[in-house]
Design a protein around this motif. Structure first.
Motif, mmCIF file in Angstrom:
data_model
loop_
_atom_site.group_PDB
_atom_site.id
_atom_site.type_symbol
_atom_site.label_atom_id
_atom_site.label_comp_id
_atom_site.label_asym_id
_atom_site.label_seq_id
_atom_site.Cartn_x
_atom_site.Cartn_y
_atom_site.Cartn_z
ATOM 1 N N MET A 1 0.815 -1.210 0.000
ATOM 2 C CA MET A 1 0.000 0.000 0.000
ATOM 3 C C MET A 1 0.855 1.270 0.000
ATOM 4 S SD MET A 1 -2.997 1.099 2.695
ATOM 5 C CE MET A 1 -1.883 1.424 4.072
ATOM 6 N N TYR A 2 1.978 1.226 0.699
ATOM 7 C CA TYR A 2 2.802 2.418 0.871
ATOM 8 C C TYR A 2 3.564 2.752 -0.418
ATOM 9 C CZ TYR A 2 1.511 0.599 5.367
ATOM 10 O OH TYR A 2 0.774 0.092 6.405
ATOM 11 N N ILE A 3 4.015 1.717 -1.110
ATOM 12 C CA ILE A 3 4.662 1.931 -2.403
ATOM 13 C C ILE A 3 3.645 2.418 -3.427
ATOM 14 C CG2 ILE A 3 5.819 0.774 -4.330
ATOM 15 C CD1 ILE A 3 7.205 -1.017 -2.325
ATOM 16 N N LEU A 4 2.438 1.832 -3.405
ATOM 17 C CA LEU A 4 1.400 2.247 -4.347
ATOM 18 C C LEU A 4 1.003 3.703 -4.119
ATOM 19 C CD1 LEU A 4 -0.554 1.442 -6.626
ATOM 20 C CD2 LEU A 4 -2.227 0.897 -4.859
ATOM 21 N N ALA A 5 0.855 4.101 -2.859
ATOM 22 C CA ALA A 5 0.498 5.486 -2.554
ATOM 23 C C ALA A 5 1.575 6.432 -3.067
ATOM 24 C CB ALA A 5 0.305 5.656 -1.048
ATOM 25 N N LEU A 6 2.833 6.069 -2.867
ATOM 26 C CA LEU A 6 3.938 6.899 -3.359
ATOM 27 C C LEU A 6 3.913 6.972 -4.877
ATOM 28 C CD1 LEU A 6 6.507 8.499 -2.694
ATOM 29 C CD2 LEU A 6 7.783 6.343 -2.800
ATOM 30 N N TYR A 7 3.613 5.852 -5.523
ATOM 31 C CA TYR A 7 3.585 5.812 -6.978
ATOM 32 C C TYR A 7 2.427 6.634 -7.542
ATOM 33 C CZ TYR A 7 3.415 3.879 -11.725
ATOM 34 O OH TYR A 7 3.393 3.744 -13.091
ATOM 35 N N GLN A 8 1.278 6.592 -6.895
ATOM 36 C CA GLN A 8 0.096 7.261 -7.443
ATOM 37 C C GLN A 8 0.013 8.740 -7.103
ATOM 38 O OE1 GLN A 8 -3.399 4.936 -6.301
ATOM 39 N NE2 GLN A 8 -3.279 3.840 -8.234
ATOM 40 N N ILE A 9 0.373 9.134 -5.879
ATOM 41 C CA ILE A 9 0.203 10.536 -5.496
ATOM 42 C C ILE A 9 1.497 11.220 -5.066
ATOM 43 C CG2 ILE A 9 -2.202 10.157 -4.841
ATOM 44 C CD1 ILE A 9 -1.394 10.111 -1.939
ATOM 45 N N GLY A 10 2.612 10.486 -4.991
ATOM 46 C CA GLY A 10 3.901 11.100 -4.706
ATOM 47 C C GLY A 10 4.048 11.581 -3.270
ATOM 48 N N ILE A 11 5.235 12.106 -2.961
ATOM 49 C CA ILE A 11 5.533 12.574 -1.600
ATOM 50 C C ILE A 11 4.599 13.715 -1.198
ATOM 51 C CG2 ILE A 11 7.264 13.723 -0.169
ATOM 52 C CD1 ILE A 11 9.407 12.193 -1.714
ATOM 53 N N ILE A 12 4.404 14.676 -2.096
ATOM 54 C CA ILE A 12 3.544 15.819 -1.780
ATOM 55 C C ILE A 12 2.102 15.364 -1.558
ATOM 56 C CG2 ILE A 12 2.574 17.970 -2.692
ATOM 57 C CD1 ILE A 12 5.245 18.446 -4.085
ATOM 58 N N GLY A 13 1.647 14.457 -2.395
ATOM 59 C CA GLY A 13 0.291 13.930 -2.239
ATOM 60 C C GLY A 13 0.121 13.191 -0.921
ATOM 61 N N ILE A 14 1.130 12.417 -0.509
ATOM 62 C CA ILE A 14 1.062 11.681 0.758
ATOM 63 C C ILE A 14 0.996 12.649 1.940
ATOM 64 C CG2 ILE A 14 2.394 10.211 2.329
ATOM 65 C CD1 ILE A 14 3.326 8.632 -0.109
ATOM 66 N N ILE A 15 1.780 13.731 1.877
ATOM 67 C CA ILE A 15 1.744 14.731 2.949
ATOM 68 C C ILE A 15 0.352 15.344 3.069
ATOM 69 C CG2 ILE A 15 2.619 16.992 3.683
ATOM 70 C CD1 ILE A 15 5.308 16.211 2.413
ATOM 71 N N ILE A 16 -0.233 15.717 1.923
ATOM 72 C CA ILE A 16 -1.590 16.284 1.936
ATOM 73 C C ILE A 16 -2.591 15.253 2.458
ATOM 74 C CG2 ILE A 16 -3.451 17.180 0.477
ATOM 75 C CD1 ILE A 16 -1.274 18.290 -1.388
ATOM 76 N N TYR A 17 -2.431 14.015 2.021
ATOM 77 C CA TYR A 17 -3.316 12.916 2.432
ATOM 78 C C TYR A 17 -3.272 12.727 3.949
ATOM 79 C CZ TYR A 17 -5.177 8.113 2.439
ATOM 80 O OH TYR A 17 -5.926 6.980 2.677
ATOM 81 N N LEU A 18 -2.065 12.737 4.527
ATOM 82 C CA LEU A 18 -1.917 12.553 5.970
ATOM 83 C C LEU A 18 -2.494 13.737 6.744
ATOM 84 C CD1 LEU A 18 1.675 11.004 6.157
ATOM 85 C CD2 LEU A 18 -0.518 9.832 6.445
ATOM 86 N N ILE A 19 -2.306 14.953 6.208
ATOM 87 C CA ILE A 19 -2.883 16.139 6.842
ATOM 88 C C ILE A 19 -4.406 16.018 6.887
ATOM 89 C CG2 ILE A 19 -3.280 18.626 6.570
ATOM 90 C CD1 ILE A 19 -0.417 18.830 5.468
#
Length: 326
Positions: free
Chosen positions: A235-253
């Motif tokens: 899941m963590y690799i897929l999230a990085l692949y689909q939305i990138g580091i910036i997307g993950i930060i926004i997602y966690l916020i």
């Protein structure tokens, strides 16, 4: 656009669910309804083995997953899900939620115990390596946390697990042993064999991510498919692949904001502590090192249940108030 809309809509449902919760919400009902729905789907699938019409309808929605060992073909059970591994993670979450109710709520424990035992057995029938490893971790965590709080409860739990294990092994020992033996040691000795080829997939994803800075920071997009057309099985690799580091930060916020919204709705402001209540969260975190729940439509529902479990049990008396029937 439709793909992105579906993704956003799922998390909109998550936020609205958190807003709708009140201090009088029966959390036990939420946990039990989720578990009963999963159990009902499992029973319908079992009926499908007996009733051809049901079986044909279920097969039209997916495929049969099998394990072959010693010339015997084992069908991997998936309930009404399309994949036994994703079925197994739903079972793990339901089991962990029921365990909270069993230990914290004085009423209706018998029903929760029956549901839990039934789901444990159905989970075993998935023949998922992830399931059997995580269920072991689950029991170790529960025993450790119970010892810290009440050694008598830990003893009761260990005794119950031992009795249940003896019954299952006595009745179905050879069946489960042969199937799981093949799953763990019958497919080769390399890391790739033990992970059913997942390590090669992970390496492919990570290489593509690191070779393209745009994907690393902004992702490849939710609607652009998967690398080489297959899920990453992480899941963590897929999230990085689909939305990138910036997307993950926004997602966690957004997730933190949603959780704070839930705390306001329930009027409980206690901090998260190491207790039985983090187990549902761990049941979501650990298996997804080998699965892609991030891509699943029902993932926001699982997040909501985990948030509810975290919010429900900081103080035992408060937990009992929240879990009592109206």
């Amino acid at each position: 656009v439709l793909h992105i809309f579906e993704f956003v809509l799922g998390y909109l449902v998550l936020i609205l669910s958190c807003i709708s919760v009140t201090p009088n919400t029966s959390i036990s009902n939420m946990f039990i309804h989720y578990s009963l729905g999963l159990l009902a789907g499992s029973i319908v699938r079992v009926l499908g083995y007996i009733i051809p019409t049901i079986n044909s309808f279920i097969l039209s929605m997916g495929r049969i997953n099998t394990v072959s060992t010693g010339g015997i073909l084992y069908t991997r059970f998936a309930g009404l899900d399309i994949d036994p591994n994703y079925y197994a993670i739903q079972v793990l979450l339901a089991i962990s939620l029921n365990i909270l109710v069993i230990f914290y709520v004085k009423r209706r424990r018998t029903l929760n115990i029956i549901i839990t035992i039934s789901l444990v057995v159905f989970g075993l029938l998935s023949f998922s390596k992830m399931y059997i490893l995580t269920i072991l971790i689950l029991n170790i965590l529960i025993v450790f946390m119970l010892i810290r709080k009440n050694i008598f409860n830990a003893f009761i739990y260990l005794t119950s697990i031992l009795v249940l294990s003896i019954i299952i092994l006595n009745q179905f020992g050879n069946y489960f042993y042969n199937a799981y033996l093949t799953r763990f040691v019958g497919q080769g000795n390399s890391l790739g064999d033990l992970t059913t080829g997942r390590t090669e997939i992970w390496n492919g994803y990570l290489q593509d991510i690191l070779e393209h800075l745009k994907i690393l920071f902004f992702g490849n997009g939710l609607a652009n498919g998967f690398f080489n057309g297959e899920l990453s099985h992480n899941m963590y690799i897929l999230a990085l692949y689909q939305i990138g580091i910036i997307g993950i930060i926004i997602y966690l916020i957004l997730l933190v904001y949603t959780y704070k919204t839930l705390k306001i709705s329930t009027s409980i402001n206690n901090k998260i502590k190491i207790s039985l209540n983090i187990i549902p969260l761990l049941m979501l975190i650990i298996p997804n090192f080998a699965l892609d729940s991030f891509a699943m439509d029902y993932f926001p529902i699982q997040l909501f249940l985990v948030m509810m479990s975290l919010q429900a049990g900081k103080i035992d008396k408060k937990f009992e108030v929240l879990l009592n029937e109206n």
